[in-house]
Design a protein around this motif. Sequence first.
Motif, PDB file in Angstrom:
ATOM      1  N   PRO A  74      42.709  47.628  44.743  1.00  0.00           N
ATOM      2  CA  PRO A  74      43.433  47.556  43.464  1.00  0.00           C
ATOM      3  C   PRO A  74      42.524  47.847  42.272  1.00  0.00           C
ATOM      4  N   ASP A  75      43.090  48.437  41.207  1.00  0.00           N
ATOM      5  CA  ASP A  75      42.308  48.803  40.023  1.00  0.00           C
ATOM      6  C   ASP A  75      41.629  47.603  39.374  1.00  0.00           C
ATOM      7  N   SER A  76      42.301  46.449  39.425  1.00  0.00           N
ATOM      8  CA  SER A  76      41.786  45.273  38.712  1.00  0.00           C
ATOM      9  C   SER A  76      40.499  44.733  39.340  1.00  0.00           C
ATOM     10  N   TRP A  77      40.168  45.175  40.536  1.00  0.00           N
ATOM     11  CA  TRP A  77      38.940  44.697  41.187  1.00  0.00           C
ATOM     12  C   TRP A  77      37.717  45.498  40.769  1.00  0.00           C
ATOM     13  N   GLU A  78      37.956  46.675  40.155  1.00  0.00           N
ATOM     14  CA  GLU A  78      36.855  47.630  40.040  1.00  0.00           C
ATOM     15  C   GLU A  78      35.781  47.230  39.029  1.00  0.00           C
ATOM     16  N   LEU A  79      36.186  46.757  37.821  1.00  0.00           N
ATOM     17  CA  LEU A  79      35.165  46.368  36.838  1.00  0.00           C
ATOM     18  C   LEU A  79      34.331  45.179  37.327  1.00  0.00           C
ATOM     19  N   PRO A  80      34.963  44.097  37.810  1.00  0.00           N
ATOM     20  CA  PRO A  80      34.113  43.006  38.323  1.00  0.00           C
ATOM     21  C   PRO A  80      33.253  43.424  39.513  1.00  0.00           C
ATOM     22  N   LEU A  81      33.776  44.327  40.363  1.00  0.00           N
ATOM     23  CA  LEU A  81      32.968  44.793  41.499  1.00  0.00           C
ATOM     24  C   LEU A  81      31.763  45.586  41.008  1.00  0.00           C
ATOM     25  N   PHE A  82      31.998  46.461  40.008  1.00  0.00           N
ATOM     26  CA  PHE A  82      30.901  47.250  39.435  1.00  0.00           C
ATOM     27  C   PHE A  82      29.824  46.330  38.855  1.00  0.00           C
ATOM     28  N   LEU A  83      30.241  45.339  38.066  1.00  0.00           N
ATOM     29  CA  LEU A  83      29.273  44.431  37.435  1.00  0.00           C
ATOM     30  C   LEU A  83      28.548  43.576  38.487  1.00  0.00           C
ATOM     31  N   HIS A  84      29.281  43.162  39.507  1.00  0.00           N
ATOM     32  CA  HIS A  84      28.677  42.356  40.584  1.00  0.00           C
ATOM     33  C   HIS A  84      27.595  43.153  41.315  1.00  0.00           C
ATOM     34  N   VAL A  85      27.927  44.385  41.683  1.00  0.00           N
ATOM     35  CA  VAL A  85      26.962  45.206  42.437  1.00  0.00           C
ATOM     36  C   VAL A  85      25.786  45.601  41.536  1.00  0.00           C
ATOM     37  N   LEU A  86      26.088  45.994  40.291  1.00  0.00           N
ATOM     38  CA  LEU A  86      25.009  46.378  39.367  1.00  0.00           C
ATOM     39  C   LEU A  86      24.064  45.195  39.127  1.00  0.00           C
ATOM     40  N   GLY A  87      24.644  44.019  38.876  1.00  0.00           N
ATOM     41  CA  GLY A  87      23.823  42.821  38.667  1.00  0.00           C
ATOM     42  C   GLY A  87      22.959  42.531  39.884  1.00  0.00           C
ATOM     43  N   ALA A  88      23.544  42.638  41.073  1.00  0.00           N
ATOM     44  CA  ALA A  88      22.792  42.370  42.305  1.00  0.00           C
ATOM     45  C   ALA A  88      21.668  43.390  42.494  1.00  0.00           C
ATOM     46  N   MET A  89      21.949  44.652  42.177  1.00  0.00           N
ATOM     47  CA  MET A  89      20.924  45.693  42.356  1.00  0.00           C
ATOM     48  C   MET A  89      19.767  45.504  41.387  1.00  0.00           C
ATOM     49  N   VAL A  90      20.084  45.207  40.123  1.00  0.00           N
ATOM     50  CA  VAL A  90      19.016  44.981  39.136  1.00  0.00           C
ATOM     51  C   VAL A  90      18.226  43.725  39.512  1.00  0.00           C
ATOM     52  N   LEU A  91      18.934  42.702  39.983  1.00  0.00           N
ATOM     53  CA  LEU A  91      18.266  41.465  40.428  1.00  0.00           C
ATOM     54  C   LEU A  91      17.249  41.769  41.531  1.00  0.00           C
ATOM     55  N   VAL A  92      17.658  42.499  42.543  1.00  0.00           N
ATOM     56  CA  VAL A  92      16.745  42.831  43.649  1.00  0.00           C
ATOM     57  C   VAL A  92      15.605  43.722  43.150  1.00  0.00           C
ATOM     58  N   GLY A  93      15.945  44.696  42.287  1.00  0.00           N
ATOM     59  CA  GLY A  93      14.905  45.580  41.735  1.00  0.00           C
ATOM     60  C   GLY A  93      13.849  44.801  40.965  1.00  0.00           C
ATOM     61  N   ALA A  94      14.305  43.865  40.136  1.00  0.00           N
ATOM     62  CA  ALA A  94      13.363  43.067  39.343  1.00  0.00           C
ATOM     63  C   ALA A  94      12.546  42.140  40.238  1.00  0.00           C
ATOM     64  N   LEU A  95      13.162  41.627  41.295  1.00  0.00           N
ATOM     65  CA  LEU A  95      12.425  40.750  42.218  1.00  0.00           C
ATOM     66  C   LEU A  95      11.345  41.524  42.975  1.00  0.00           C
ATOM     67  N   VAL A  96      11.658  42.755  43.370  1.00  0.00           N
ATOM     68  CA  VAL A  96      10.642  43.553  44.063  1.00  0.00           C
ATOM     69  C   VAL A  96       9.494  43.877  43.107  1.00  0.00           C
ATOM     70  N   LEU A  97       9.813  44.214  41.852  1.00  0.00           N
ATOM     71  CA  LEU A  97       8.754  44.464  40.859  1.00  0.00           C
ATOM     72  C   LEU A  97       7.899  43.208  40.664  1.00  0.00           C
ATOM     73  N   ALA A  98       8.557  42.052  40.535  1.00  0.00           N
ATOM     74  CA  ALA A  98       7.819  40.789  40.360  1.00  0.00           C
ATOM     75  C   ALA A  98       6.959  40.503  41.589  1.00  0.00           C
ATOM     76  N   PHE A  99       7.515  40.741  42.761  1.00  0.00           N
ATOM     77  CA  PHE A  99       6.778  40.468  44.010  1.00  0.00           C
ATOM     78  C   PHE A  99       5.525  41.337  44.114  1.00  0.00           C
ATOM     79  N   THR A 100       5.681  42.643  43.872  1.00  0.00           N
ATOM     80  CA  THR A 100       4.519  43.539  43.998  1.00  0.00           C
ATOM     81  C   THR A 100       3.471  43.217  42.926  1.00  0.00           C
ATOM     82  N   SER A 101       3.924  42.848  41.729  1.00  0.00           N
ATOM     83  CA  SER A 101       2.973  42.513  40.650  1.00  0.00           C
ATOM     84  C   SER A 101       2.238  41.219  40.960  1.00  0.00           C
ATOM     85  N   LEU A 102       2.981  40.186  41.357  1.00  0.00           N
ATOM     86  CA  LEU A 102       2.376  38.864  41.566  1.00  0.00           C
ATOM     87  C   LEU A 102       1.513  38.834  42.828  1.00  0.00           C
TER      88      LEU A 102
END
Lengths: 153, 126
Positions: free
Chosen positions: A9-37
Amino acid sequence: MSALAATRPDSWELPLFLHVLGAMVLVGALVLAFTSLAGAGRAGSGTALRVGYRALLLASIPAWIVMRVAAQWLADEENVADLDAAWINLGYSTSESSLVFLIAATVCAGIAARRVRAEKGEGSGLALAASILIGIVLLAYAVTIWAMATKPT
Amino acid sequence: MYDTLLFLHLLAAFLVVITAVTYSAVALGADTGGRSLTVANICWDVGGLGTLILGIWLALDVDGYEVWDGWILGAIVVWAFATESGRRARAEFESGEGAGRASLMHWLRTGLVILLLVLMVWKPGA
């Protein structure tokens, strides 16, 4: 499942986009933090400690909030918030427990960066502790990504 | 088969975003050091190829999608532009010349990666 993917359904798409984008940035930032630390722990590098600390504070935690709020929005849209399914329970338990680990890692990295800046020590023990916490969170997230993609019953 | 392909496709997309986040830190002035950039570059190489191959495989596997659907062809074109702008950003960051142009290429790639996610979620025309 493959037919369902084509008829969302169309109504799922914006929250799904934000959920996946947030999760991807979260993992990306964690990998950057991990390699730096992890590198800072061995070399005692103040610059790497600051990068790791800022990646946690300014990227990981805001991204976690976006991921979690969008997850709740999506669950409400899909009417699965109260569903007793393994993949949903895993998502809730992983996301909520990981916040505690994220905050603990951020505090460790912040104190380590402050110690190095004030020349009161190397901060390598705290950087290592933060790295271990981030590593645990990343492993848990890998399992959660599998659960979100495959939705095991 | 579908579940495994979707998981691996999603995992590859996460790798691509690891690269975007690391290069964003560099573009914003952070001295991330060689190790983080090496990890980011490997993530792009593996994730970029993974998203493309597994994405096409998914399109062949899923009932109702075809590789020649507009949103899938569009995603392949966007992927190609993202890869090229990423290649230029990487080369210019590594050479140490033209930091402004390197950052521009990086932000272009990041915008294209977000556009890919938009296409994957909304699937216009599907």
